[in-house]
Motif scaffolding. Sequence first.
Motif, PDB file in Angstrom:
ATOM      1  N   LEU A 279      30.038  27.085  42.323  1.00 57.02           N
ATOM      2  CA  LEU A 279      31.333  27.286  41.684  1.00 57.02           C
ATOM      3  C   LEU A 279      31.300  28.559  40.855  1.00 57.02           C
ATOM      4  O   LEU A 279      30.361  28.773  40.076  1.00 57.02           O
ATOM      5  N   GLY A 280      32.288  29.412  41.036  1.00 52.65           N
ATOM      6  CA  GLY A 280      32.360  30.659  40.285  1.00 52.65           C
ATOM      7  C   GLY A 280      33.750  30.879  39.732  1.00 52.65           C
ATOM      8  O   GLY A 280      34.684  30.096  39.986  1.00 52.65           O
ATOM      9  N   LEU A 281      33.904  31.967  38.973  1.00 49.61           N
ATOM     10  CA  LEU A 281      35.185  32.298  38.357  1.00 49.61           C
ATOM     11  C   LEU A 281      35.518  33.766  38.581  1.00 49.61           C
ATOM     12  O   LEU A 281      34.677  34.639  38.341  1.00 49.61           O
ATOM     13  N   VAL A 282      36.737  34.017  39.058  1.00 47.40           N
ATOM     14  CA  VAL A 282      37.278  35.369  39.135  1.00 47.40           C
ATOM     15  C   VAL A 282      38.261  35.510  37.987  1.00 47.40           C
ATOM     16  O   VAL A 282      39.259  34.777  37.917  1.00 47.40           O
ATOM     17  N   TYR A 283      37.974  36.426  37.052  1.00 51.92           N
ATOM     18  CA  TYR A 283      38.852  36.602  35.889  1.00 51.92           C
ATOM     19  C   TYR A 283      40.179  37.246  36.300  1.00 51.92           C
ATOM     20  O   TYR A 283      40.249  38.007  37.278  1.00 51.92           O
TER      21      TYR A 283
ATOM     22  N   ASP B 173      43.272  29.164  32.976  1.00 51.64           N
ATOM     23  CA  ASP B 173      43.800  30.118  32.005  1.00 51.64           C
ATOM     24  C   ASP B 173      43.075  31.459  32.100  1.00 51.64           C
ATOM     25  O   ASP B 173      43.660  32.515  31.832  1.00 51.64           O
ATOM     26  N   LEU B 174      41.807  31.433  32.481  1.00 50.71           N
ATOM     27  CA  LEU B 174      41.004  32.659  32.550  1.00 50.71           C
ATOM     28  C   LEU B 174      41.155  33.395  33.872  1.00 50.71           C
ATOM     29  O   LEU B 174      40.957  34.605  33.935  1.00 50.71           O
TER      30      LEU B 174
ATOM     31  N   ASP C  84      30.140  34.746  37.438  1.00 52.43           N
ATOM     32  CA  ASP C  84      31.327  35.604  37.432  1.00 52.43           C
ATOM     33  C   ASP C  84      31.407  36.316  38.779  1.00 52.43           C
ATOM     34  O   ASP C  84      30.405  36.835  39.285  1.00 52.43           O
ATOM     35  N   VAL C  85      32.606  36.339  39.332  1.00 53.06           N
ATOM     36  CA  VAL C  85      32.829  36.903  40.666  1.00 53.06           C
ATOM     37  C   VAL C  85      33.932  37.936  40.588  1.00 53.06           C
ATOM     38  O   VAL C  85      34.858  37.828  39.777  1.00 53.06           O
ATOM     39  N   THR C  86      33.833  38.957  41.425  1.00 51.57           N
ATOM     40  CA  THR C  86      34.897  39.953  41.529  1.00 51.57           C
ATOM     41  C   THR C  86      35.311  40.087  42.989  1.00 51.57           C
ATOM     42  O   THR C  86      34.492  39.861  43.898  1.00 51.57           O
ATOM     43  N   LEU C  87      36.564  40.439  43.204  1.00 53.15           N
ATOM     44  CA  LEU C  87      37.068  40.615  44.570  1.00 53.15           C
ATOM     45  C   LEU C  87      36.850  42.029  45.073  1.00 53.15           C
ATOM     46  O   LEU C  87      37.046  42.302  46.259  1.00 53.15           O
ATOM     47  N   GLN C  88      36.452  42.935  44.172  1.00 56.20           N
ATOM     48  CA  GLN C  88      36.152  44.303  44.557  1.00 56.20           C
ATOM     49  C   GLN C  88      34.643  44.521  44.460  1.00 56.20           C
ATOM     50  O   GLN C  88      33.979  43.915  43.624  1.00 56.20           O
TER      51      GLN C  88
END
Length: 279
Positions: free
Chosen positions: A170-174, A158-159, A202-206
């Motif tokens: 394990l990480g999360l891209v919002y 959901d996030l 927390d991970v970002t693609l940029q």
Amino acid sequence: MLTIGECHRLIIDRETEPGLFLRNEEGDEVLLPNKYIPENFELESEIEVFVYLDHEERPVATTLEPYVKLDEFAFLECVETTTFGAFLDWGLEKHLFVPFKEQVYPMQEGHRYLIFCYLDLDTNRLVGSSKVHAFLDNSELTIKPFDEVDLIISNKTDLGYNVIINELHLGLVYNDDVFKPIEIGDQLKGFIKKTREDGKIDVTLQRPGYRSIEPNAKIILEELERNDGFLNISDKSSPEMIKSVLGMSKKSFKRAAGNLFKQRVIEIKEDGIALTDNQ
């Protein structure tokens, strides 16, 4: 020792009717069947092979390159289901087995699944598991904020998207950080945005703005981090106060803070500025 599920550079020892016998420096041997023998070879020369178990559960070598090796993740197609498990195409003649107990949901023929390949110690066989998160560990992190990392898209939440980081964490891209179509199994580069005390990442693609923003914005971020994420400075503060704390003009501060606000790196409060929860 010739480890099952890994590539080895071995010496061609002798030629026999079923194929070439290869050896390592310790004298361990494995058969390379005739169908994998290169057109030209010489005894005592070296050859790169992958070692696994054949249909009769005997160690055997192949010159084929599997889609996944021991202790790796891969996105593979299910080619057969049985009453005791599923078989995935991993690029070799003998398919990779996934027991029912290692399937998050019952696998279906023709569908693709993200799996982890491991050695079953009870049977000494290579098997797959779609319960990929069980093979990740965030208790001791090997990464830090702003690191560039390798990602595998694991599943949608959901996030946002759960991601596998460097095949370790394990990480999360919002959802707010996803600006292009991505699919389960995609492999791409990303950047660590934040590590939390509970081990979540927390991970970002940029690339995070911290490394690419203008120098004044970087100064503001560094000062915020030194002050627990809050500064009692705003565009209502006097030029003298801004100069004494940040060493820049009020005009430069307003421009840099505005850019950080647009990137959702900071939030503007009545009594100052603060890092957002995304940092």
